[in-house]
Enzyme design. Structure first.
Site, short mmCIF file in Angstrom:
data_model
loop_
_atom_site.label_atom_id
_atom_site.label_comp_id
_atom_site.label_asym_id
_atom_site.label_seq_id
_atom_site.Cartn_x
_atom_site.Cartn_y
_atom_site.Cartn_z
N GLY A 89 0.82 -1.21 0.00
CA GLY A 89 0.00 0.00 0.00
C GLY A 89 0.85 1.25 0.00
O GLY A 89 1.70 1.46 -0.87
N ASP A 90 0.62 2.12 0.99
CA ASP A 90 1.39 3.37 1.10
C ASP A 90 2.46 3.26 2.18
O ASP A 90 2.86 4.27 2.76
CB ASP A 90 0.46 4.55 1.37
CG ASP A 90 -0.30 4.40 2.69
OD1 ASP A 90 -0.52 3.26 3.13
OD2 ASP A 90 -0.70 5.43 3.27
#
Length: 224
Positions: A89-90
């Site tokens: 993800g981030d």
């Protein structure tokens, strides 16, 4: 063909950075070298503040642009020889060898935070994203009673410690860094037992979400 398959299995397809598996391999080898040379290894665990708001208001393609730009900024912010990886993800991490103290690691973290805060254009909209950074340094301060007082010398343990510190930084507010200490693990365990406590972590993201929603609405009106 075989080498290409192996490369793909160890690198993130979106950013080209080493993935979690590759980063842990780098980290394990770095820790073995550090023990041999009586040196220390540091890890930065980075999570973007408000990234979900970008995806929800501007779309997943915009989110991908942010992740690629983040990978590029991190690569320029760290020292030559540091290894930047994308975990999921981030979430990103930086492996830093040959650091003597948490202050050395904090200096690198400050450069990372400064690089992330530079305004950028995304789909004609100016945005500023910050990051929360957790710091962990190999050594006796990572020891815990669950290990009989021994050092947490493994890559997973060091990465997990940096992850816990990142959550502490995020709870303190966007764009912050915090170094791991053992009390954080106890505090996080207690909060996981009381889910309402975790809502405070989302306050900063909700604020960014509101700002991006307003920008998105203005852009939509301008093109109608």
């Amino acid at each position: 063909m075989e080498s290409e398959i192996r490369h793909r299995s160890l690198h993130d397809g979106l950013t080209g950075l080493p993935n979690r598996t590759a980063l842990l391999d780098h980290l394990g080898r770095a820790l073995r070298r550090a023990r041999h040379d009586d040196r220390r290894v540091g890890v930065l665990f980075i999570d973007l503040d408000g990234f979900k708001a970008v995806n929800d208001t501007l779309g997943h393609q915009a989110g991908d642009e942010v992740l690629r730009a983040t990978a590029d900024r991190l690569g320029h912010a760290v020292r030559p020889g540091d290894v930047v990886g994308r975990l999921a993800g981030d979430e990103f991490a930086v492996l830093c060898e040959n650091v003597d103290s948490i202050a050395d690691l904090a200096t690198i973290a400050d450069r990372v935070l400064a690089a992330l805060e530079v305004p950028s254009q995304l789909r004609e909209a100016p945005i500023v994203l910050t990051g929360s950074v957790g710091l962990a340094l190999s050594g006796p301060e990572l020891s815990g009673p669950e290990l009989g007082g021994e050092e947490l010398g493994g890559g997973e343990e060091l990465l997990n410690a940096a992850d816990i510190a990142m959550y502490a930084a995020k709870r303190a507010g966007p764009g912050r860094r915090m170094a791991y200490d053992r009390s954080m693990r106890t505090l996080l365990t207690n909060r996981l037992a009381h889910p309402d406590e975790l809502r405070h972590i989302l306050d900063a993201n909700e604020l960014i979400m509101l700002r991006l929603t307003a920008v998105s609405a203005l852009l939509h009106a301008a093109h109608c």
